[in-house]
Design a protein around this motif. Structure first.
Motif: not given
Length: 485
Positions: A417-418, A425-427, A429-434, A439-440
Motif C-alpha cells: 500500500q505504501a 504521488r510521484y506520477d 508530481g507531488v512526491g519525490n524520488i527518495l 517505499t520500493q
C-alpha cells in the motif's frame, strides 16, 4: 553301490539342500520383517522405488521417496539391518546340531623291497575310498547360546531403531532442501518483480528529467537502484541453481539434473501443528525417539554380552556321533599278500568340555564387557538429554516462526500500500524520488521476508517432527494437498 554308501550319499544331499533352503527361504525366520526397500516402514505404501526422470513439477512426496530409497545413508542403514538379522539367524542356528559328510578316493601304490629277502617284499596297487558322517549337538552351555541370541536380537532392534532415526533425519534433510529450493525460487521471482518495478521507476524518472520537471539526480538515483536490483536478480538466479543441485544430490541424482519445483504460495497455512505442551513432548521423546531406543537396545545387547562372555568360560555338554567306512586292503603280515577288505566305525556319546585354565583372560574379558555395558548405559542418558534439548530448541523455533509468518503477511500488505501511494504521488508530481525509492526498497524487503518466514515455518515444523521421531507419509499428504509446504 551298497545300501550303506547310498545312505551316506542321501545324507550329504539332504545337508546340501538344507543349506541352500536356509539361504533362500529363511528357515529360521530371522529375516522375515526386513523391508523391501531402503525406505523401511517410513513409506510402507511405496511399491519399489521411483525410477527414471523426476516428475515435472516435482512434489515433496516424490523427492522424499527418491531420497529415502536411493540415498547412500538410508541404504547403509538398511544393509546394517539385514546384516544384523542374519546375525540373529546365526544365533538361532547354534541351537541346532551340525552334521557333516566327507568322502575321499585315492589311488595307492605301495612297494617294499627287503634286501636279500625278496620273498618278504610287497608290491601292490589299490584304489582306496572312505566316507563318513559326523554329528555334533551342543546340549548345555550354561546359557551361553541364550545370551548370544539376546545379544543378537538387541543389536537387531538397535539397527532397526538406527534405521528409523536415519530415515527421520534424511526425511527432514530432503524436506528442508526442498523448501530451500522453493524459497530460492520465490526470492528469484521477488527479485524479478523488484527489477521490473525499479525499471519502471527509472523510466518514469528519466521521462520527468527529460521534460525538465525533475532534476537529473532523480534519474541517476533511480538508475542506481535499478542496477542494484539487477545485481540482486543475478545473485538469486545462482542461488536457485545451487539449491536445485543440492536437492538433486539428496535424491542420489546428478546435481545438473533438471528439476521443476513449484514456488512457495503466500497463502500457505502457518498454524500450529503440535497441540501438546512442550513438557509433554519432551517426556514422550525421551521414551519413543529412535535414537533413544537404539541406545537402549545397545545397552541390552551389552548386558547380554556380559552373560555370554561369562558362559563361554563354563563347561559345555555335547552329543557327538560318527559313522565311517572304507575299503582299505588288509594283509596278514609282512611279506604276505593283501586282500580286499571293507571296514566301518561308528560311535555315539556325550562329550563334556571343561575349561580349566585360560591364563586369567576370561576374568578380564568379563570386566571389559561390563565396562562396555556401563558405557552404553551412559549413552542412553546422553541420548535422552540430547533429544530433550533438540525438542525444546525446535519447539521454540516453531513458535517464533509461526508468529513471524503472521507478522510478515501484515508487513507485506502495508509495504504494498505504501509503494502504491508513493508511486501515485510521484506520477502526480507531488512526491519525490527518495520517497519512491524508500517505499520500493521496503516492498522488496517485505516480499523477501515473507518468503523467508514461510520457509522458516516449514523448516521449523519439519525439524520438530523429526526431533520427535514423528515424520511419516501423512506429512507428505499434508504438504502435497496444500500445493506447497
Amino acid at each position: 553301490m551298497n545300501a550303506r554308501r547310498l545312505h551316506i550319499v542321501i545324507l550329504s544331499g539332504v545337508a546340501m539342500v538344507t543349506a541352500q533352503t536356509a539361504g533362500a527361504f529363511d528357515v529360521l525366520r530371522a529375516e522375515r520383517n526386513i523391508s523391501s526397500t531402503a525406505a523401511g516402514a517410513m513409506l510402507p505404501a511405496v511399491d519399489g522405488c521411483p525410477t527414471g526422470a523426476p516428475a515435472r513439477p516435482l512434489h515433496l512426496s516424490e523427492a522424499v521417496e527418491r531420497a529415502l530409497c536411493s540415498n547412500p545413508k538410508t541404504r547403509e542403514a538398511w544393509a546394517d539391518v539385514k546384516a544384523q538379522a542374519a546375525a540373529v539367524g546365526i544365533a538361532r542356528a547354534a541351537y541346532l546340531p551340525t552334521v557333516s559328510a566327507n568322502w575321499q578316493g585315492v589311488r595307492e601304490n605301495s612297494v617294499v623291497d627287503i634286501r636279500n629277502h625278496p620273498t618278504l617284499g610287497t608290491d601292490y596297487t589299490s584304489t582306496v575310498r572312505s566316507e563318513g558322517v559326523s554329528l555334533n549337538w551342543l546340549l548345555f552351555d550354561f546359557g551361553g547360546r541364550e545370551a548370544a541370541l539376546r545379544n543378537a536380537n538387541a543389536l537387531l532392534e538397535a539397527a532397526r531403531a538406527t534405521q528409523d532415526a536415519t530415515l527421520q533425519d534424511e526425511f527432514a534433510t530432503v524436506a528442508k532442501d526442498y523448501y530451500a529450493v522453493q524459497t530460492a525460487i520465490g526470492e528469484l521471482d521477488a527479485e524479478k518483480d523488484v527489477e521490473h518495478m525499479t525499471r519502471q521507476s527509472m523510466v518514469a524518472a528519466q521521462a520527468r528529467t527529460d521534460r525538465g520537471i525533475a532534476p537529473v539526480t532523480d534519474a541517476l538515483q533511480a538508475q542506481t537502484q535499478h542496477e542494484q536490483a539487477v545485481f540482486g536478480l543475478t545473485k538469486a538466479e545462482s542461488e536457485a541453481q545451487a539449491a536445485l543441485g543440492t536437492l538433486a544430490s539428496d535424491m542420489n541424482l546428478d546435481p545438473a539434473e533438471p528439476l521443476e519445483v513449484p514456488p512457495v504460495t503466500e497463502d500457505a497455512r502457518t498454524d500450529a501443528t503440535f497441540s501438546e505442551p512442550v513438557a509433554q513432548l519432551i517426556r514422550d521423546v525421551q521414551i519413543e525417539h529412535p535414537s533413544v531406543r537404539a541406545a537402549q537396545a545397545q545397552y541390552a545387547a551389552a548386558l547380554a554380552k556380559v552373560s555370554q562372555t561369562r558362559a563361554q568360560g563354563l563347561p559345555s555338554i555335547s552329543l557327538v556321533g560318527k559313522y565311517s567306512s572304507d575299503n582299505q586292503p588288509e594283509s596278514m603280515g609282512l611279506g604276505l599278500p593283501t586282500y580286499p577288505a571293507t571296514g566301518h566305525e561308528a560311535y555315539i556319546g556325550v562329550q563334556v568340555s571343561i575349561p580349566l585354565f585360560e591364563g586369567f583372560g576370561r576374568h578380564y574379558q568379563i570386566d571389559q564387557a561390563r565396562a562396555q555395558a556401563g558405557r552404553q548405559q551412559d549413552a542412553v542418558d546422553d541420548a535422552r538429554r540430547k533429544v530433550a534439548l533438540d525438542v525444546w530448541t525446535s519447539y521454540q523455533a516453531l513458535t517464533g516462526a509461526t508468529r513471524n509468518a503472521q507478522n510478515s503477511a501484515q508487513l507485506l500488505d502495508t509495504a504494498q500500500q505504501a509503494w502504491k501511494a508513493a508511486r501515485h504521488r510521484y506520477d502526480a508530481g507531488v512526491g519525490n524520488i527518495l520517497e519512491l525509492m524508500n517505499t520500493q526498497a521496503a516492498l522488496a524487503n517485505a516480499k523477501q521476508r515473507r518468503i523467508q518466514t514461510l520457509a522458516d515455518w516449514d523448516n521449523a515444523r519439519v525439524d520438530l517432527a523429526a526431533k520427535l521421531g514423528r515424520l511419516d507419509a501423512s506429512d507428505l499428504a499434508h504438504d502435497d494437498n496444500q500445493g506447497s509446504p
